[in-house]
Design a protein around this motif. Structure first.
Motif, mmCIF file in Angstrom:
data_model
loop_
_atom_site.group_PDB
_atom_site.id
_atom_site.type_symbol
_atom_site.label_atom_id
_atom_site.label_comp_id
_atom_site.label_asym_id
_atom_site.label_seq_id
_atom_site.Cartn_x
_atom_site.Cartn_y
_atom_site.Cartn_z
ATOM 1 N N THR A 1 0.835 -1.206 0.000
ATOM 2 C CA THR A 1 0.000 0.000 0.000
ATOM 3 C C THR A 1 0.865 1.250 0.000
ATOM 4 N N GLN A 2 1.941 1.233 0.784
ATOM 5 C CA GLN A 2 2.860 2.372 0.830
ATOM 6 C C GLN A 2 3.628 2.521 -0.483
ATOM 7 N N LEU A 3 3.918 1.400 -1.130
ATOM 8 C CA LEU A 3 4.567 1.435 -2.436
ATOM 9 C C LEU A 3 3.649 2.112 -3.458
ATOM 10 N N LEU A 4 2.390 1.722 -3.461
ATOM 11 C CA LEU A 4 1.435 2.277 -4.422
ATOM 12 C C LEU A 4 1.150 3.754 -4.144
ATOM 13 N N ALA A 5 1.322 4.145 -2.870
ATOM 14 C CA ALA A 5 1.102 5.549 -2.507
ATOM 15 C C ALA A 5 2.307 6.420 -2.851
ATOM 16 N N GLY A 6 3.407 5.787 -3.248
ATOM 17 C CA GLY A 6 4.607 6.533 -3.606
ATOM 18 C C GLY A 6 5.508 6.862 -2.434
ATOM 19 N N SER A 7 5.211 6.304 -1.261
ATOM 20 C CA SER A 7 6.025 6.588 -0.072
ATOM 21 C C SER A 7 7.384 5.890 -0.118
ATOM 22 N N VAL A 8 7.444 4.785 -0.851
ATOM 23 C CA VAL A 8 8.695 4.046 -1.017
ATOM 24 C C VAL A 8 8.855 3.707 -2.495
ATOM 25 N N GLN A 9 10.067 3.298 -2.874
ATOM 26 C CA GLN A 9 10.346 3.046 -4.286
ATOM 27 C C GLN A 9 10.318 1.571 -4.673
ATOM 28 N N ALA A 10 10.378 0.671 -3.686
ATOM 29 C CA ALA A 10 10.391 -0.765 -3.990
ATOM 30 C C ALA A 10 9.802 -1.549 -2.828
ATOM 31 N N PHE A 11 9.498 -2.786 -3.108
ATOM 32 C CA PHE A 11 8.884 -3.684 -2.113
ATOM 33 C C PHE A 11 9.609 -5.017 -2.115
ATOM 34 N N THR A 12 9.836 -5.570 -0.941
ATOM 35 C CA THR A 12 10.395 -6.911 -0.819
ATOM 36 C C THR A 12 9.444 -7.769 0.009
ATOM 37 N N GLY A 13 9.101 -8.924 -0.516
ATOM 38 C CA GLY A 13 8.172 -9.805 0.192
ATOM 39 C C GLY A 13 8.218 -11.194 -0.402
ATOM 40 N N ASP A 14 7.183 -11.984 -0.135
ATOM 41 C CA ASP A 14 7.083 -13.337 -0.676
ATOM 42 C C ASP A 14 6.099 -13.367 -1.839
ATOM 43 N N ALA A 15 6.294 -14.322 -2.727
ATOM 44 C CA ALA A 15 5.445 -14.426 -3.915
ATOM 45 C C ALA A 15 3.969 -14.584 -3.535
ATOM 46 N N SER A 16 3.695 -15.388 -2.508
ATOM 47 C CA SER A 16 2.299 -15.657 -2.150
ATOM 48 C C SER A 16 1.558 -14.393 -1.708
ATOM 49 N N GLU A 17 2.235 -13.536 -0.922
ATOM 50 C CA GLU A 17 1.549 -12.340 -0.437
ATOM 51 C C GLU A 17 1.431 -11.269 -1.516
ATOM 52 N N ALA A 18 2.250 -11.384 -2.570
ATOM 53 C CA ALA A 18 2.205 -10.392 -3.647
ATOM 54 C C ALA A 18 1.258 -10.787 -4.772
ATOM 55 N N LYS A 19 0.762 -12.022 -4.755
ATOM 56 C CA LYS A 19 -0.003 -12.544 -5.888
ATOM 57 C C LYS A 19 -1.219 -11.671 -6.228
ATOM 58 N N GLY A 20 -1.956 -11.240 -5.214
ATOM 59 C CA GLY A 20 -3.139 -10.428 -5.465
ATOM 60 C C GLY A 20 -2.808 -9.130 -6.167
ATOM 61 N N PHE A 21 -1.687 -8.512 -5.788
ATOM 62 C CA PHE A 21 -1.273 -7.248 -6.403
ATOM 63 C C PHE A 21 -0.739 -7.469 -7.814
ATOM 64 N N VAL A 22 -0.161 -8.657 -8.044
ATOM 65 C CA VAL A 22 0.271 -9.020 -9.399
ATOM 66 C C VAL A 22 -0.962 -9.207 -10.287
ATOM 67 N N ASP A 23 -1.964 -9.909 -9.756
ATOM 68 C CA ASP A 23 -3.188 -10.166 -10.525
ATOM 69 C C ASP A 23 -3.903 -8.864 -10.886
ATOM 70 N N SER A 24 -3.863 -7.894 -9.985
ATOM 71 C CA SER A 24 -4.555 -6.625 -10.222
ATOM 72 C C SER A 24 -3.742 -5.688 -11.123
ATOM 73 N N GLY A 25 -2.460 -6.028 -11.318
ATOM 74 C CA GLY A 25 -1.603 -5.202 -12.162
ATOM 75 C C GLY A 25 -1.041 -3.982 -11.467
ATOM 76 N N ASP A 26 -1.153 -3.922 -10.142
ATOM 77 C CA ASP A 26 -0.695 -2.741 -9.407
ATOM 78 C C ASP A 26 0.823 -2.697 -9.234
ATOM 79 N N ILE A 27 1.461 -3.849 -9.243
ATOM 80 C CA ILE A 27 2.908 -3.859 -9.047
ATOM 81 C C ILE A 27 3.611 -4.546 -10.215
ATOM 82 N N LYS A 28 4.884 -4.254 -10.340
ATOM 83 C CA LYS A 28 5.723 -4.812 -11.396
ATOM 84 C C LYS A 28 6.852 -5.583 -10.716
ATOM 85 N N VAL A 29 6.827 -6.893 -10.833
ATOM 86 C CA VAL A 29 7.865 -7.723 -10.218
ATOM 87 C C VAL A 29 9.119 -7.644 -11.075
#
Length: 327
Positions: free
Chosen positions: A197-225
């Motif tokens: 959420t902070q990444l999408l708000a522009g507060s940070v420039q990148a995100f580090t996490g696990d594939a499973s927790e990022a899947k929803g944001f990948v499906d929605s097209g909000d983030i670029k892995v």
């Protein structure tokens, strides 16, 4: 001829004896300790593997699951070492969090050598991502920005400073040639969802996490892995994204899941559990659970798993020392 015959009989008898000994152990009242409250990853590991062990008739009846929370797994670890050391019917759920805490001395007085590492049952590989509109498209581009001006890049994650999300990006940075990983700006949030959420708000420039927790944001097209920290490309939805290794940065960040056993468990019982967990991993039932839960392949057993865990601990200790978490 007689001597040859006698030797042949002796060899056959020895082989039969060894085979019998290999299967001499049969578990009775089986138990799996989940070192956290019900509902988390360790609880999932115990309950799902226990069910498949029962379905495959590798154990008698139902495996008891005991939730023993506290100290990020430290309470359970101390309990097993101090009070359950000779139990042959007991296995304990573990993950990268376990090796991270061991590496950082978070289990006071306890070391990885006090238990027997059984096997892994899969992994949740790490990713590094940026917002969909970011001008950064590759991991080397991100690392070059960090090298040029560390203060210009903030990376968000869902674990505390020194936790696994933080360490994953430090592993990648170290492999990319960042000389002082202490200068990397990591911002900790309460879970991967808040970090994205902070990444999408522009507060940070990148995100580090696990594939499973990022899947929803990948499906929605909000983030670029921009990198998956796996040894080779993942299947399914993540197959489109390159690994760090493909981009010349040999970084692996696997949040593995598996089991350890009491250090005093005898060899027959240990070999039994290594074999049994291996059979679970190979089963169609477990493949389906992996697919449903987002687990990726990671098949390490017995001595190979022991070496894998200890190598991970050494790597985490090195990085934790560099950032001042370990003396």
């Amino acid at each position: 001829m007689k001597n040859w015959f006698s030797r042949a009989v002796l060899t056959a008898a020895t082989t039969l004896a060894l085979t019998a000994n290999a299967f001499a152990f049969e578990p009775e009242a089986t138990e799996c300790i989940a070192p956290a409250a019900a509902g988390g990853g360790w609880d999932f590991t115990c309950r799902q593997v226990g069910k498949v062990l029962q379905d495959l008739k590798l154990i008698k009846g139902t495996m008891q699951v005991t939730n023993l929370a506290g100290g990020g797994g430290g309470v359970a670890y101390s309990e097993v070492v101090a009070k359950r050391n000779d139990s042959n019917d007991l296995i304990v759920a573990a993950s990268s969090s376990t090796s991270t805490r061991l590496a950082q001395g978070a289990y006071p007085g306890n070391t990885a050598d006090q238990v027997r590492w059984i096997a892994s049952i899969g992994a949740d590989y790490g990713i590094i991502a940026v917002a969909k509109g970011s001008p950064i498209n590759t991991l080397p581009e991100l690392m070059e920005k960090i090298k040029a001006d560390p203060k210009s890049v903030s990376i968000a994650g869902g674990s505390a400073v020194g936790g696994w999300d933080h360490l994953k990006v430090l592993i990648a940075a170290k492999k990319a040639g960042v000389e002082d990983v202490r200068k990397i700006k990591y911002v900790a949030f309460d879970g991967g969802g808040e970090a994205v959420t902070q990444l999408l708000a522009g507060s940070v420039q990148a995100f580090t996490g696990d594939a499973s927790e990022a899947k929803g944001f990948v499906d929605s097209g909000d983030i670029k892995v921009i990198a998956v920290l796996a040894p080779e490309r993942m299947s399914g939805d993540f197959a489109q994204f390159p690994t760090a290794r493909e981009q010349g940065i040999d970084a692996i960040g696997a949040n593995w899941r598996g089991f350890y056993a009491p250090g005093g468990m005898n060899d027959e019982a240990y070999n039994y559990w290594v074999d049994a967990v291996g059979k679970v991993y190979e089963s169609p039932e477990w493949k389906q659970i992996m697919e449903q839960s987002g687990l990726a392949p990671l098949d390490k057993r017995g001595p190979d798993f022991d070496a894998f865990v200890k190598e991970s601990i050494t790597e985490i200790q090195t990085i934790s020392r560099e950032i001042g978490l370990v003396k």
